[in-house]
Design a protein around this motif. Structure first.
Motif, PDB file in Angstrom:
ATOM      1  N   ARG A 195      32.729 -70.853 -40.653  1.00 45.64           N
ATOM      2  CA  ARG A 195      33.605 -70.722 -39.537  1.00 45.64           C
ATOM      3  C   ARG A 195      34.775 -70.191 -40.190  1.00 45.64           C
ATOM      4  NH1 ARG A 195      30.034 -74.542 -38.379  1.00 45.64           N
ATOM      5  NH2 ARG A 195      28.892 -74.387 -36.418  1.00 45.64           N
ATOM      6  N   ASP A 198      32.328 -70.927 -32.448  1.00 40.23           N
ATOM      7  CA  ASP A 198      30.759 -71.174 -31.873  1.00 40.23           C
ATOM      8  C   ASP A 198      30.747 -70.377 -30.415  1.00 40.23           C
ATOM      9  OD1 ASP A 198      30.562 -72.800 -33.882  1.00 40.23           O
ATOM     10  OD2 ASP A 198      31.456 -74.294 -33.077  1.00 40.23           O
ATOM     11  N   THR A 239      21.913 -69.940 -36.884  1.00 42.06           N
ATOM     12  CA  THR A 239      22.728 -70.926 -37.417  1.00 42.06           C
ATOM     13  C   THR A 239      22.381 -71.656 -38.600  1.00 42.06           C
ATOM     14  OG1 THR A 239      23.375 -71.293 -34.807  1.00 42.06           O
ATOM     15  CG2 THR A 239      24.041 -73.212 -36.396  1.00 42.06           C
TER      16      THR A 239
END
Length: 236
Positions: free
Chosen positions: A183, A203, A221
Motif C-alpha cells: 500500500r 483498498d 490480495t
C-alpha cells in the motif's frame, strides 16, 4: 493557471475562496446548483472540481456518481469533496464513488489549496508513474487490454470507463504482473502522500477497480503484503 469549478449553494463562499486560491495560482469559477455545474463542466475546460455534499437537486455523492458516468475528460476530472459531513463513513462513500480527496467544513483555505495542488500533481503524473519500464503502448491479457497510449481499457472487447486514478493503478499493477505492490508503494507512486485515510483509500480504490473489471478476477490480495496483478499475458 489551473481552472477549478466550485459547486456549492453557499453563494458567500465562492468570492472570498476564489480570491484566496488566486494567491496560489488557481482560477475559481462557481456554480450554485448541480445542473449548472454539470452544464459548465461539459461546456468548458476545467482542471478539477470541488463538490459540496449538501446540495439542492441532488447531493454531492449523486453528482459525483453522475460525473464518473460521463466518461472522457469530465468523467476523469479530479474531484475534491467539501462538506460539513466529516464522519468516516461519508469520507469512505465519497472515495468509493471516485473522489480524489475529502475535506470537511469548516476548513482552512490553505489546506484546501495544498490538497488541490497534491491532487493535480498526482493526476498529471499518473500516466508517467503508471507506465511500465519497457516502452510499450499496450498490455494484453486474457480478456483484458490496457492501451497505455490511448489510456483505454477493454474487457472482452468492451471499453471500461475508468477514472484517471483507477487507470493509473491498473497500469501500474499490469505493467509488472505478479509483482506484489504494498500500500505504501502504491501511495508513493500514485497518490503522493501517506495519511492514514489515504492508506485506507488504496483498498477502496482497488475494490472499485475490481468491480469495474468483473467478471475478470485479475487483481489479487496478498494478506499483510499488498496487491498483485494475476492476469494471463497474451501476444497482442
Amino acid at each position: 493557471m489551473p481552472r477549478l469549478l466550485l459547486i456549492d449553494d453557499d453563494e458567500h463562499l465562492a468570492l472570498p475562496l476564489g480570491a484566496y486560491l488566486a494567491r496560489f495560482g488557481f482560477e475559481l469559477a462557481w456554480a450554485g446548483r448541480p445542473s449548472q455545474g454539470l452544464a459548465r463542466l461539459r461546456a468548458e475546460p476545467f482542471d478539477a472540481a470541488i463538490l459540496d455534499v449538501m446540495l439542492p437537486e441532488m447531493d454531492g455523492f449523486e453528482l459525483l456518481r453522475t460525473l464518473r458516468r460521463e466518461g472522457g475528460a469530465v468523467g476523469a476530472l479530479p474531484v475534491v469533496m467539501l462538506t460539513a459531513r466529516g464522519e468516516l463513513p461519508d469520507k469512505v462513500a465519497g472515495l468509493e464513488l471516485g473522489a480524489d480527496d475529502y475535506l470537511p467544513k469548516p476548513f482552512e483555505p490553505r489546506e484546501l489549496a495544498a490538497r488541490l495542488q497534491t491532487v493535480l500533481r498526482r493526476h498529471r503524473a499518473a500516466p508517467a508513474a503508471a507506465a511500465p519500464a519497457v516502452a510499450i503502448d499496450r498490455l494484453c491479457f486474457d480478456g483484458l487490454t490496457v492501451d497505455l497510449a490511448r489510456r483505454e481499457v477493454q474487457r472482452h472487447g468492451q471499453v471500461v470507463e475508468l477514472t484517471g486514478t483507477e487507470f493509473a493503478l491498473l497500469a501500474l499493477l499490469a505493467g509488472e504482473p505478479r509483482k506484489v505492490f504494498g500500500r505504501d508503494e502504491i501511495l508513493n507512486r500514485l497518490r503522493g502522500h501517506d495519511a492514514d485515510l489515504a492508506t485506507r483509500a488504496v483498498d477502496i480504490l482497488v475494490s472499485r477497480l475490481r468491480r469495474k473489471l468483473e467478471p475478470l478476477d485479475c487483481i489479487k490480495t496478498l494478506r499483510n503484503a499488498g496487491y498483485a496483478f494475476a492476469g494471463a499475458p497474451v501476444v497482442a
